[in-house]
Design a protein around this motif. Sequence first.
Motif, short mmCIF file in Angstrom:
data_model
loop_
_atom_site.label_atom_id
_atom_site.label_comp_id
_atom_site.label_asym_id
_atom_site.label_seq_id
_atom_site.Cartn_x
_atom_site.Cartn_y
_atom_site.Cartn_z
N GLU A 21 -36.86 -38.39 97.92
CA GLU A 21 -36.09 -38.34 99.16
C GLU A 21 -34.78 -39.11 98.95
O GLU A 21 -34.77 -40.29 98.61
N VAL A 22 -33.68 -38.41 99.16
CA VAL A 22 -32.37 -39.04 98.99
C VAL A 22 -32.17 -40.03 100.13
O VAL A 22 -32.34 -39.69 101.30
N PRO A 23 -31.85 -41.30 99.83
CA PRO A 23 -31.68 -42.30 100.89
C PRO A 23 -30.63 -41.88 101.91
O PRO A 23 -29.56 -41.38 101.56
N GLN A 24 -30.97 -42.05 103.18
CA GLN A 24 -30.05 -41.67 104.24
C GLN A 24 -28.81 -42.56 104.22
O GLN A 24 -28.89 -43.78 104.07
N GLY A 25 -27.63 -41.96 104.40
CA GLY A 25 -26.40 -42.71 104.52
C GLY A 25 -25.88 -43.30 103.24
O GLY A 25 -24.93 -44.09 103.26
N ILE A 26 -26.48 -42.94 102.09
CA ILE A 26 -26.04 -43.51 100.83
C ILE A 26 -24.67 -42.95 100.45
O ILE A 26 -24.39 -41.77 100.63
N SER A 27 -23.81 -43.81 99.95
CA SER A 27 -22.49 -43.39 99.51
C SER A 27 -22.57 -42.85 98.09
O SER A 27 -23.25 -43.43 97.23
N PRO A 28 -21.88 -41.73 97.80
CA PRO A 28 -21.93 -41.17 96.46
C PRO A 28 -21.45 -42.17 95.42
O PRO A 28 -20.47 -42.89 95.63
N GLY A 29 -22.13 -42.19 94.29
CA GLY A 29 -21.71 -43.03 93.17
C GLY A 29 -21.06 -42.18 92.09
O GLY A 29 -20.98 -40.96 92.18
N ALA A 30 -20.60 -42.83 91.07
CA ALA A 30 -20.01 -42.12 89.94
C ALA A 30 -21.07 -41.26 89.28
O ALA A 30 -22.26 -41.60 89.27
N PRO A 31 -20.69 -40.11 88.73
CA PRO A 31 -21.68 -39.26 88.06
C PRO A 31 -22.46 -40.03 87.00
O PRO A 31 -21.88 -40.74 86.18
N GLY A 32 -23.76 -39.91 87.05
CA GLY A 32 -24.63 -40.63 86.13
C GLY A 32 -25.14 -41.95 86.67
O GLY A 32 -25.97 -42.61 86.02
N THR A 33 -24.70 -42.35 87.87
CA THR A 33 -25.20 -43.58 88.48
C THR A 33 -26.65 -43.39 88.89
O THR A 33 -26.99 -42.41 89.57
N VAL A 34 -27.51 -44.31 88.49
CA VAL A 34 -28.94 -44.22 88.82
C VAL A 34 -29.16 -44.72 90.24
O VAL A 34 -28.78 -45.85 90.57
N ILE A 35 -29.75 -43.90 91.07
CA ILE A 35 -30.06 -44.30 92.44
C ILE A 35 -31.36 -45.08 92.47
O ILE A 35 -31.47 -46.13 93.12
N ARG A 36 -32.36 -44.57 91.80
CA ARG A 36 -33.62 -45.30 91.67
C ARG A 36 -34.35 -44.78 90.44
O ARG A 36 -34.07 -43.69 89.93
N SER A 37 -35.29 -45.59 89.96
CA SER A 37 -36.12 -45.19 88.82
C SER A 37 -37.53 -45.74 89.03
O SER A 37 -37.73 -46.69 89.79
N ALA A 38 -38.48 -45.11 88.35
CA ALA A 38 -39.88 -45.56 88.44
C ALA A 38 -40.58 -45.18 87.14
O ALA A 38 -40.33 -44.11 86.58
N PRO A 39 -41.45 -46.06 86.63
CA PRO A 39 -42.17 -45.73 85.40
C PRO A 39 -43.04 -44.50 85.58
O PRO A 39 -43.56 -44.24 86.67
N MET A 40 -43.20 -43.75 84.50
CA MET A 40 -44.06 -42.56 84.49
C MET A 40 -45.28 -42.82 83.63
O MET A 40 -45.20 -43.51 82.62
N SER A 41 -46.41 -42.25 84.05
CA SER A 41 -47.60 -42.26 83.21
C SER A 41 -47.47 -41.15 82.19
O SER A 41 -47.20 -39.99 82.55
N LEU A 42 -47.65 -41.48 80.93
CA LEU A 42 -47.38 -40.52 79.85
C LEU A 42 -48.55 -40.42 78.89
O LEU A 42 -48.50 -40.96 77.78
N PRO A 43 -49.62 -39.73 79.28
CA PRO A 43 -50.74 -39.57 78.34
C PRO A 43 -50.31 -38.82 77.09
O PRO A 43 -49.69 -37.76 77.17
N GLY A 44 -50.62 -39.41 75.95
CA GLY A 44 -50.31 -38.76 74.68
C GLY A 44 -48.90 -38.97 74.17
O GLY A 44 -48.57 -38.50 73.08
N VAL A 45 -48.06 -39.67 74.92
CA VAL A 45 -46.67 -39.88 74.50
C VAL A 45 -46.53 -41.28 73.90
O VAL A 45 -46.95 -42.27 74.49
N HIS A 46 -45.90 -41.34 72.73
CA HIS A 46 -45.73 -42.62 72.03
C HIS A 46 -44.39 -43.23 72.42
O HIS A 46 -43.48 -43.37 71.60
N GLY A 47 -44.29 -43.57 73.67
CA GLY A 47 -43.05 -44.15 74.18
C GLY A 47 -43.20 -44.49 75.64
O GLY A 47 -44.28 -44.36 76.23
N ARG A 48 -42.11 -44.91 76.24
CA ARG A 48 -42.08 -45.23 77.66
C ARG A 48 -41.26 -44.18 78.39
O ARG A 48 -40.38 -43.56 77.81
N GLY A 49 -41.57 -43.99 79.66
CA GLY A 49 -40.86 -42.98 80.43
C GLY A 49 -40.53 -43.46 81.83
O GLY A 49 -41.26 -44.27 82.40
N TRP A 50 -39.43 -42.94 82.35
CA TRP A 50 -39.02 -43.24 83.72
C TRP A 50 -38.68 -41.94 84.43
O TRP A 50 -38.05 -41.04 83.86
#
Length: 615
Positions: A245-274
């Motif tokens: 859900e895009v936050p209400q009233g948020i001002s646009p940021g520069a392209p590539g600006t991260v609005i939010r992130s969260a870790p992902m569960s990655l069964p079988g993946v040898h790394g970390r994910g967001w």
Amino acid sequence: MSGSKARTWDARGIAWWLPGLAVIVSGVLLYSPFGVSLIAGRVVVAVAMLVLAASAAARWWLAGRAQSPDAASEHTGGHDPGLGHARRLLGVEALLAAGFAVFGGAAMTMSVSTALMWVGACWIGVGLCALLAGTRRDEVVVASAALAGWQVLAGVILTTLPFRTGLDFTAWTIIALLITGTAMVVRGVRLTVPLPRASALRWWRPAAVTAQLVVLVATVGWYGTIVTQAAQQTAEQDRLAAFYEVPQGISPGAPGTVIRSAPMSLPGVHGRGWRILYWSQDRHGTPAVSSGMVFTPLTEGTNRPILNFAHGTVSLGADCAPSRQSEIASSMPWLNDALGRGWVVAASDYAGAAGTGDGEHYLVAADQGRDTLNAARAAHNLPGSGAGADMVIYGVSQGGLISLAAAALSPTYAPELHLVADAANAAASDIAGILRARPPQLLNGWAVTPFLTTQYAKAYPQLDPNALLTPQAAARNHEMAGAGCAATPFAALFPRLTIVPGMGDYFKGDPLADPGWLHAFEENRAPDMPPGIPVYLAHGLDDQLVPPKFTAALVDRYCSAGSRVTTQWNPGVGHDNDNEKAVSPRVIQWFADRLAGTPSPDNCGQPLPASLTGH
């Protein structure tokens, strides 16, 4: 009647086979283009209910005649109280079916969910009446236990179906009508056509019972699988929905600006994910929000190369987006190899997907190319990713075109990223050409092009889909575009897929005859490659969705422009995972060589496969 005698012609069978034929015709009509319209389809179903009511009423009348003193004396040796009980329930069955038909006729604009409940409740009511009437081997006015049981089961499925699209309503109602009608015809024919002596049919009853049990177990098991998988998917998607859900009233940021992130569960993946939400732009510079994923090796690092991945077609439903799939890594067989080499992987869902908007701008190359580049920017901006400036881009199918578009945009749109190489596998590089070729897997357009026509009309507001589509296609276009994806169990998709061939033509004529649509499609052909950027082009030679001749044409164009082109042609392989498994290991090694500074091999000047000569 003695079981050793041949059964003579019985007029009561007409009350079974004649309405049964009408019910079968109703199912066929619902399968045809006439039934594509939900209103027309509901009329067909209401008429079928009236036919069932007429059958029950006719059998109610026949049962009344059988209860007359003369008939009772002739057939039973006396009054049969069981037949009177059955007759009363036949009357209830007739009134129920007629009542449901009248309700459906009065509510033609009911929602799909209500329509499913309407048909399902009718089947349950009719089936229960037949079951409560009791069945005896020699009683012909009430349904067999198998037919009545099927009607109840079909009704339960329709009323509890976890997927509530018009396609599901149509598919399941067709199945219910055809099986019911066939069973009625069989029962009527057995009553009206003389049969051999019972001794000649001693195999019939055990075989029939066995077949009925097999069908019952298979249907219950199949539906149980659908319900279980749907419940799991619903719970998972409900849990994820708030992230997108895009936050209400948020001002646009520069392209590539991260609005939010969260870790992902990655069964079988040898790394970390967001899982990430980030700012992007369309081709007009209008801010847009996209979602996507970032994967990094387990070890810490800095200045890591970015492998920027553009995914293929996944449908338009919010839960279809790759970052919303719990086992997305299984569709990226090269992921562990890339992470093992110390690379960061960025993968966009594309703006508007996953619940960030009203659907991605499917195959609008300049828009989705920007989404792809901004995913790499977001990976660079994500704290702890260690991403550097060097970037390679890889895309498959739809993503093949997007990877080429992102590469073309990179020098001017994202100059801070150092594009090293680009790879496209089975790229949909020429939309107009593909539509002109009309490959068999397009199923006259129903399989893929609803994504194209619905989303191009949003990206290009001057375009009218009705200029291209038949009335039945226009009626179902949006639903087809979002009706199925990886989150939908295949067992649930199967009934939908079976009705698509009966929906008639998708395009009313040549989809390229409209100048506006033709211009939009040609505007989104694969662009030229930036000078000095090597490109890897791969394709399965048996691809029936995106013909390989379009990649052959791309090879010619890029070679003529002076690009260094590496090619891989896969014989005996279509537009499927086998092609990706054949291509991705070689692409990853090719990327590694380019990142190491090794000059790219060049297949320009080499002959094309024999099947592509004269393309």
